[in-house]
Design an enzyme around this catalytic site. Structure first.
Site, short mmCIF file in Angstrom:
data_model
loop_
_atom_site.label_atom_id
_atom_site.label_comp_id
_atom_site.label_asym_id
_atom_site.label_seq_id
_atom_site.Cartn_x
_atom_site.Cartn_y
_atom_site.Cartn_z
N CYS A 67 0.83 -1.21 0.00
CA CYS A 67 0.00 0.00 0.00
C CYS A 67 0.87 1.26 0.00
O CYS A 67 1.84 1.35 0.75
CB CYS A 67 -0.92 -0.01 1.23
SG CYS A 67 -2.05 1.40 1.25
N CYS A 71 0.40 4.72 6.94
CA CYS A 71 -0.22 4.57 8.26
C CYS A 71 0.75 3.83 9.21
O CYS A 71 1.15 2.69 8.91
CB CYS A 71 -1.54 3.82 8.13
SG CYS A 71 -2.59 4.50 6.82
N CYS A 74 0.34 0.02 10.31
CA CYS A 74 -0.16 -0.99 9.37
C CYS A 74 0.92 -1.89 8.78
O CYS A 74 1.95 -1.42 8.28
CB CYS A 74 -0.92 -0.29 8.24
SG CYS A 74 -1.78 -1.48 7.18
N CYS A 110 -17.00 -8.55 5.18
CA CYS A 110 -16.27 -7.30 4.94
C CYS A 110 -15.02 -7.59 4.12
O CYS A 110 -14.20 -8.42 4.51
CB CYS A 110 -15.82 -6.69 6.26
SG CYS A 110 -17.14 -6.53 7.45
N CYS A 141 -19.82 -5.41 3.15
CA CYS A 141 -19.06 -4.23 3.59
C CYS A 141 -17.75 -4.23 2.83
O CYS A 141 -17.19 -5.29 2.56
CB CYS A 141 -18.81 -4.32 5.10
SG CYS A 141 -17.81 -2.94 5.72
N CYS A 201 -19.45 2.76 8.33
CA CYS A 201 -18.76 2.05 9.42
C CYS A 201 -17.49 2.85 9.66
O CYS A 201 -16.64 2.94 8.78
CB CYS A 201 -18.44 0.63 8.98
SG CYS A 201 -17.31 -0.23 10.11
N ARG A 273 -18.18 -2.03 17.65
CA ARG A 273 -17.47 -3.30 17.40
C ARG A 273 -16.16 -3.38 18.18
O ARG A 273 -15.30 -2.51 18.06
CB ARG A 273 -17.19 -3.48 15.90
CG ARG A 273 -16.51 -4.82 15.61
CD ARG A 273 -16.41 -5.16 14.12
NE ARG A 273 -17.71 -5.08 13.50
CZ ARG A 273 -18.00 -4.28 12.49
NH1 ARG A 273 -17.10 -3.48 11.97
NH2 ARG A 273 -19.22 -4.26 11.98
#
Ligand code: SAM
Ligand code: DTB
Ligand code: SF4
Length: 331
Positions: A67, A71, A74, A110, A141, A201, A273
């Site tokens: 990616c 972040c 991550c 998801c 999702c 979400c 959640r």
């Protein structure tokens, strides 16, 4: 707009309107004696949900690693050396896996991709995935990074029920964690999702070295969105070796439970959640989180790349607590 009444620190109702919550009122709730906080959270929970039902979602990484975003938490960022092997976008054959998850009680599937945002050439595949999972009778999702309004509308047309896009932390702390996209860009994607009619979400991560004020501000931002998110994932950081947060000190469990309770009180009608990080939590800590108003989890032994307790462990915990899976909401 969702016509829900909130209460301030003294228990007085705050009328709907913007902003519903400010830091002072939220902090006063967060700082209540623990028993008072949990009692209030459980009372609000019971007014809005069956206290013994927890919604089950299943995650699948449809495109892992490589990616371009940075972040700090991550495993999938190409800026860090987590040792994760990157993969291409999956084909649609994973539907057999989705069926298994459904048969094991999951009501929502998801699908996550390690993208800054989806490329036009990938949209047909992603649309086919939504259609395939929908055909199994599950809620769908996706979490694919930033979306423009056209992309959100296309996913809505395909039948997508939810889009996950987290603000991750407070606006102040955000810039310490991510530099390649701004907090405002996150809010713009949330607006596109909302405007297309897909349910939102949105939550964040705790245990990234933030202060209590950051956890509170994150929840204030979520509760004051034009509509509170339908689902609010609260992730406890899974420290990943090779990332800037690989050595982060873990959050004190009572502080984590307070965060869950505050989310429940500030967003009474949302599914809160208990998301990443459950493998590092004791059964007792999870039980306290359910008492504080958490009513959704990810099931299965993997999240996107990291571990999760798995069916046997969760089944045993649910039996001991007398918790049952939540049925799928009528469409
Ligand atoms: N790439 C997309 C994005 O960032 O919007 C979707 C996938 S991303 C992995 C989804 C969310 O998972 C992140 O926003 C973050 O809140 C959470 N997450 C990622 N890594 C995590 C970790 N190590 N511990 C806890 N939560 C994590
Ligand atoms: C969310 O808030 N948590 C999920 C989901 N949304 C996509 C992801 C958790 C990821 C945990 C780390 C990993 O598996 O790599
Ligand atoms: Fe990429 Fe999402 Fe990981 Fe950030 S959280 S590096 S955007 S996969």
């Amino acid at each position: 707009m969702n016509p829900q009444l909130h209460v301030d620190a003294t228990g007085e109702p705050i009328s709907p309107g913007s902003p519903q919550w400010n830091r002072e009122a939220a902090q006063a709730v967060y700082d209540l004696p623990f028993n008072d906080l949990l009692f209030r959270a459980q009372t609000i929970h019971r007014e809005n949900f069956d206290p013994n039902r927890v919604q089950l979602s299943r995650l699948l990484s449809i495109k892992t690693g490589g990616c371009p975003e940075d972040c700090g938490y991550c495993s999938q960022s190409s800026h860090h050396q987590s040792g994760l092997k990157a993969s291409k976008l999956m084909e649609v054959q994973f539907i057999a896996e989705a069926r298994k998850a459904r048969d094991a009680g999951a009501t929502r599937y998801c699908m996550g991709a390690a993208w800054r945002s989806p490329k036009e050439r990938d949209m047909d595949t992603v649309v086919a995935m939504v259609e395939g999972v929908k055909a199994l009778g599950m809620e769908t999702c996706m979490t694919l990074g930033m979306l423009d309004l056209g992309q959100a509308q296309r996913l809505k047309q395909a039948g997508l029920d939810y889009y996950n896009h987290n603000i991750d932390t407070s606006e102040r702390y955000y810039r310490e964690i991510i530099s390649t996209r701004t907090f405002t860009e996150r809010l713009d994607t949330l607006a596109n999702v909302r405007d297309s009619g897909i349910k939102v979400c949105c939550g964040g991560i705790v245990g990234m070295g933030e202060e209590k004020a950051d956890r509170i501000d994150m929840l204030v931002t979520l509760a004051n969105l034009p509509e509170p998110p339908d689902s609010v994932p609260i992730n406890m950081l899974i420290p990943i070796e090779g990332t800037p947060l690989g050595e982060a000190e873990s959050i004190e469990p009572i502080e984590f439970v307070r965060t869950i309770a505050l989310a429940r009180i500030m967003m009474p009608k949302s599914h809160v959640r208990l998301s990443a990080g459950r493998t590092a939590m004791s059964d007792e800590m999870q039980a306290l989180c359910f008492f504080a108003g958490a009513n959704s989890i990810f099931v299965g032994d993997t999240l996107l790349t990291a571990g999760n307790p798995g069916e046997d462990k969760d089944g045993a915990l649910f039996r001991r607590l007398g918790i049952k899976p939540m049925e799928r909401e009528a469409q």
